[in-house]
Design a protein around this motif. Structure first.
Motif, PDB file in Angstrom:
ATOM      1  N   ALA A 108     -20.292  18.126 -15.312  1.00  0.00           N
ATOM      2  CA  ALA A 108     -19.894  17.601 -16.626  1.00  0.00           C
ATOM      3  C   ALA A 108     -21.100  17.078 -17.389  1.00  0.00           C
ATOM      4  CB  ALA A 108     -18.859  16.493 -16.447  1.00  0.00           C
ATOM      5  N   LEU A 109     -21.961  16.337 -16.708  1.00  0.00           N
ATOM      6  CA  LEU A 109     -23.136  15.782 -17.370  1.00  0.00           C
ATOM      7  C   LEU A 109     -24.115  16.884 -17.771  1.00  0.00           C
ATOM      8  CD1 LEU A 109     -23.671  12.624 -15.147  1.00  0.00           C
ATOM      9  CD2 LEU A 109     -22.678  12.732 -17.441  1.00  0.00           C
ATOM     10  N   ALA A 110     -24.234  17.917 -16.931  1.00  0.00           N
ATOM     11  CA  ALA A 110     -25.116  19.030 -17.276  1.00  0.00           C
ATOM     12  C   ALA A 110     -24.598  19.812 -18.473  1.00  0.00           C
ATOM     13  CB  ALA A 110     -25.277  19.954 -16.066  1.00  0.00           C
ATOM     14  N   ARG A 111     -23.280  20.012 -18.550  1.00  0.00           N
ATOM     15  CA  ARG A 111     -22.695  20.783 -19.643  1.00  0.00           C
ATOM     16  C   ARG A 111     -22.652  20.001 -20.957  1.00  0.00           C
ATOM     17  NH1 ARG A 111     -19.201  25.226 -18.483  1.00  0.00           N
ATOM     18  NH2 ARG A 111     -19.759  26.082 -16.443  1.00  0.00           N
ATOM     19  N   PHE A 112     -22.267  18.725 -20.869  1.00  0.00           N
ATOM     20  CA  PHE A 112     -21.966  17.967 -22.079  1.00  0.00           C
ATOM     21  C   PHE A 112     -22.873  16.761 -22.308  1.00  0.00           C
ATOM     22  CE2 PHE A 112     -17.852  19.829 -20.710  1.00  0.00           C
ATOM     23  CZ  PHE A 112     -17.629  20.662 -21.812  1.00  0.00           C
ATOM     24  N   GLY A 113     -23.598  16.341 -21.276  1.00  0.00           N
ATOM     25  CA  GLY A 113     -24.513  15.229 -21.438  1.00  0.00           C
ATOM     26  C   GLY A 113     -23.867  13.855 -21.385  1.00  0.00           C
ATOM     27  N   ARG A 114     -22.559  13.816 -21.197  1.00  0.00           N
ATOM     28  CA  ARG A 114     -21.855  12.534 -21.221  1.00  0.00           C
ATOM     29  C   ARG A 114     -20.454  12.684 -20.648  1.00  0.00           C
ATOM     30  NH1 ARG A 114     -21.134  11.154 -27.442  1.00  0.00           N
ATOM     31  NH2 ARG A 114     -19.590   9.645 -26.685  1.00  0.00           N
TER      32      ARG A 114
END
Length: 261
Positions: A76-82
């Protein structure tokens, strides 16, 4: 229509069907990108989410394994940053008299419903702490407050979740992260329909179906409540238990759980 979660990201466990799927679709309607996790990739949920013009990652997630939850948070963090909102929804149920329930069944329900929610928070809250904001919602049940026959393990697990929510709300308050519980009543989902399958007679199934058709709530009402609770409109609410049950906790005969004796 206002899209109260425009540009935000929500992580939902147990998102393949029922309440989890309804939560995912409601957040998508409200503008959020969705990480939808379940034991198998919830591709139908992803289709419903993306129909609202947002992005969805359909992920394989097993809440019994910390590494699985850590991996989906990293994705999730890799895809959206948050990540803005975490919904710990994954859960299981089984029906039997407590003296007949096996050790495996009892411990499995606690592992998924309680420890699985804890593992979800353990994986996701460090990123919320780092950002200094966020909302966590744990899905309890009206059986977090009351008991039903033949559901000792499920009732125990849902009572325990309220302790987890209170502790997490206290620990995360200094980081501007809110933690709340939503307590659904009887919802028309496959899990409820299957909860009596081990002991119901044909007549019992007919009674169950009649009760479900008359009084069970649509999963969408849970999605709507959770979307609001995660929004800025509820920014000062933390550590609460919100029943969404058509009043069944105080109105006898309303939204009854269709367990066959």
């Amino acid at each position: 229509m206002e899209r109260r979660h425009e540009g935000r990201v929500v992580l939902i466990t147990g998102a393949a069907q029922g309440i989890g799927q309804a939560i995912a679709e409601r957040f998508a309607r409200d503008g959020a990108n969705v990480i939808a996790g379940d034991l198998g990739p919830p591709t139908e949920t992803a289709r419903l989410v993306e129909a609202h013009g947002v992005r969805c990652v359909a992920a394989t997630v097993d809440v019994r394994r910390q590494s699985s939850l850590d991996a989906v948070v990293a994705e999730a963090l890799a895809r959206f940053g948050r990540i803005d909102t975490v919904v710990a929804n994954a859960g299981i149920i089984a029906a039997a008299p407590l003296w007949e329930m096996t050790d495996e069944t009892f411990t499995s329900i606690l592992d998924v419903n309680v420890a699985g929610s804890w593992r979800t928070l353990k994986a996701a809250t460090p990123s919320l702490i780092e950002r200094g904001s966020g909302s966590v919602i744990v899905i309890g049940s009206i059986q977090s407050r009351v008991a039903r026959k033949r559901l000792a393990a499920y009732t125990t697990s849902k009572h325990a979740l309220l302790g987890l929510v209170k502790a997490a709300a206290l620990e995360l308050a200094d980081h501007n992260v809110r933690v709340n519980a939503v307590l659904p009543g009887v919802i028309a989902t496959p899990m409820v329909a299957n909860s009596t399958s081990g002991h119901a007679t044909d007549e019992g199934f007919r009674r169950m179906a009649a009760l479900r058709n008359r009084s069970a709530l649509d999963p969408g009402v849970i999605g709507a409540a959770i979307s609001w609770l995660a929004s800025d409109d509820a920014a000062e609410i933390t550590g609460v238990e919100l029943p969404v049950d058509a009043g069944s906790l105080i109105l006898p005969g309303v939204n009854e759980f269709p367990v066959v004796e």
